[in-house]
Write a protein that holds these residues in place. Structure first.
Motif, PDB file in Angstrom:
ATOM      1  N   ALA A 116      -3.655  -4.442  -1.472  1.00 20.31           N
ATOM      2  CA  ALA A 116      -3.526  -3.229  -0.668  1.00 20.31           C
ATOM      3  C   ALA A 116      -2.307  -3.308   0.245  1.00 20.31           C
ATOM      4  O   ALA A 116      -1.611  -2.308   0.453  1.00 20.31           O
ATOM      5  N   VAL A 117      -2.037  -4.495   0.782  1.00 26.16           N
ATOM      6  CA  VAL A 117      -0.861  -4.673   1.636  1.00 26.16           C
ATOM      7  C   VAL A 117       0.412  -4.355   0.856  1.00 26.16           C
ATOM      8  O   VAL A 117       1.313  -3.670   1.361  1.00 26.16           O
ATOM      9  N   GLN A 118       0.480  -4.824  -0.376  1.00 33.29           N
ATOM     10  CA  GLN A 118       1.684  -4.575  -1.177  1.00 33.29           C
ATOM     11  C   GLN A 118       1.843  -3.085  -1.483  1.00 33.29           C
ATOM     12  O   GLN A 118       2.954  -2.534  -1.424  1.00 33.29           O
ATOM     13  N   ILE A 119       0.733  -2.422  -1.797  1.00 37.09           N
ATOM     14  CA  ILE A 119       0.781  -0.988  -2.096  1.00 37.09           C
ATOM     15  C   ILE A 119       1.232  -0.197  -0.872  1.00 37.09           C
ATOM     16  O   ILE A 119       2.121   0.666  -0.950  1.00 37.09           O
ATOM     17  N   LEU A 120       0.625  -0.489   0.272  1.00 36.61           N
ATOM     18  CA  LEU A 120       0.951   0.241   1.489  1.00 36.61           C
ATOM     19  C   LEU A 120       2.371  -0.057   1.961  1.00 36.61           C
ATOM     20  O   LEU A 120       3.085   0.837   2.414  1.00 36.61           O
ATOM     21  N   ASN A 121       2.787  -1.311   1.826  1.00 30.03           N
ATOM     22  CA  ASN A 121       4.151  -1.662   2.227  1.00 30.03           C
ATOM     23  C   ASN A 121       5.178  -0.921   1.380  1.00 30.03           C
ATOM     24  O   ASN A 121       6.148  -0.355   1.893  1.00 30.03           O
ATOM     25  N   LYS A 122       4.949  -0.911   0.075  1.00 27.02           N
ATOM     26  CA  LYS A 122       5.892  -0.247  -0.829  1.00 27.02           C
ATOM     27  C   LYS A 122       5.955   1.247  -0.555  1.00 27.02           C
ATOM     28  O   LYS A 122       7.029   1.860  -0.595  1.00 27.02           O
ATOM     29  N   ARG A 123       4.792   1.833  -0.246  1.00 25.84           N
ATOM     30  CA  ARG A 123       4.751   3.277  -0.029  1.00 25.84           C
ATOM     31  C   ARG A 123       5.395   3.686   1.295  1.00 25.84           C
ATOM     32  O   ARG A 123       6.154   4.654   1.356  1.00 25.84           O
ATOM     33  N   TYR A 124       5.084   2.948   2.354  1.00 25.45           N
ATOM     34  CA  TYR A 124       5.503   3.388   3.684  1.00 25.45           C
ATOM     35  C   TYR A 124       6.718   2.650   4.236  1.00 25.45           C
ATOM     36  O   TYR A 124       7.497   3.223   5.002  1.00 25.45           O
ATOM     37  N   PHE A 125       6.866   1.385   3.901  1.00 24.62           N
ATOM     38  CA  PHE A 125       7.873   0.558   4.568  1.00 24.62           C
ATOM     39  C   PHE A 125       8.728  -0.226   3.568  1.00 24.62           C
ATOM     40  O   PHE A 125       8.765  -1.461   3.596  1.00 24.62           O
ATOM     41  N   PRO A 126       9.441   0.436   2.690  1.00 26.35           N
ATOM     42  CA  PRO A 126      10.260  -0.278   1.707  1.00 26.35           C
ATOM     43  C   PRO A 126      11.362  -1.119   2.340  1.00 26.35           C
ATOM     44  O   PRO A 126      11.896  -2.022   1.686  1.00 26.35           O
ATOM     45  N   GLN A 127      11.688  -0.835   3.603  1.00 30.86           N
ATOM     46  CA  GLN A 127      12.719  -1.626   4.274  1.00 30.86           C
ATOM     47  C   GLN A 127      12.198  -2.999   4.708  1.00 30.86           C
ATOM     48  O   GLN A 127      12.977  -3.865   5.096  1.00 30.86           O
ATOM     49  N   ILE A 128      10.881  -3.221   4.638  1.00 38.31           N
ATOM     50  CA  ILE A 128      10.301  -4.527   4.978  1.00 38.31           C
ATOM     51  C   ILE A 128      10.180  -5.342   3.689  1.00 38.31           C
ATOM     52  O   ILE A 128       9.389  -5.014   2.797  1.00 38.31           O
ATOM     53  N   ALA A 129      10.958  -6.401   3.593  1.00 41.01           N
ATOM     54  CA  ALA A 129      11.074  -7.145   2.338  1.00 41.01           C
ATOM     55  C   ALA A 129       9.951  -8.154   2.125  1.00 41.01           C
ATOM     56  O   ALA A 129       9.665  -8.540   0.988  1.00 41.01           O
TER      57      ALA A 129
END
Length: 218
Positions: A116-129
């Motif tokens: 879920a963290v990966q999904i949410l990160n990709k959706r909302y915060f692509p600038q966070i690597a």
């Protein structure tokens, strides 16, 4: 600037996930004719991962013979509906842009399940690597394992890293990792709870973090 890496908690810090979590909990409880929980209860229960959340919401926790089935239904439903009402807190996107413009590395470390963290990160915060959730082989917060992994991926030094979160778990996590902590007041805990948990630096809005970093007052 002394701080070069900022590691964020996710729920209650970057994302307001409370309504989706509450809906998923109550969906699972209702399927098994269990009493629903209100959003203020869920607010207090989050922070230690979804299993811990369900242990506190299911009557009698793991002693309940239906616990594992309720937990499985929660996970199934939340996987589908985790983005229905979830959104970044006001000012978060501006903060992330400002940190990037100041060459400050950003990461996410969360007790939410890693998928879920990966999904949410990709959706909302692509600038966070770098994003690390609850995954096999890592102890969840407040153990420092996931923080250390994020720091290792960035080659970050402890004295140049700060952890930003909204709960007592985040304060303890930063302490266990030997790094500074900033507690936010827009999340799932109030000022009194955070101070009782040992918070030393509190901010009321996201861009205040950048000012602390620029002024080297963390």
């Amino acid at each position: 600037m002394k701080i070069k890496t900022v590691i964020f908690d996710l729920d209650g810090t970057l994302l307001d996930t409370l309504e989706d979590l509450t809906d998923a909990v109550n969906h699972a409880l209702s399927i098994f004719q269990m009493p629903k929980r209100d959003i203020s209860e869920i607010r207090q229960f989050v922070g230690n991962g979804i299993r811990r959340l369900m242990l506190q919401t299911v009557p009698n926790g793991e002693s309940n013979p239906d616990f594992e089935a309720v937990f499985a239904e929660f996970r199934r439903y939340y996987d589908i509906h985790c983005n229905d009402k979830t959104k970044p807190y006001e000012g978060i996107m501006e903060l992330l842009d400002a940190l990037e413009n100041n060459n400050i590395q950003t990461a996410i470390v969360s007790n939410k399940v890693d998928s879920a963290v990966q999904i949410l990160n990709k959706r909302y915060f692509p600038q966070i690597a770098v994003a690390v959730g609850d995954r096999e082989g890592l102890q969840r917060k407040p153990a420092p394992d996931s923080v250390f992994l994020a720091m290792e991926m960035y080659h970050a030094k402890r004295e140049e890293t700060v952890y930003v979160g909204d709960s007592e778990v985040d304060i303890e996590t930063a302490k266990n990792a030997g790094i500074k902590c900033v507690s936010v007041l827009w999340g799932f805990r109030d000022r009194e709870q955070l101070l009782e948990s040992g918070a030393q630096v509190l901010i009321e809005e996201p861009l205040a973090l950048l000012e602390l970093i620029k002024n080297e007052t963390i």
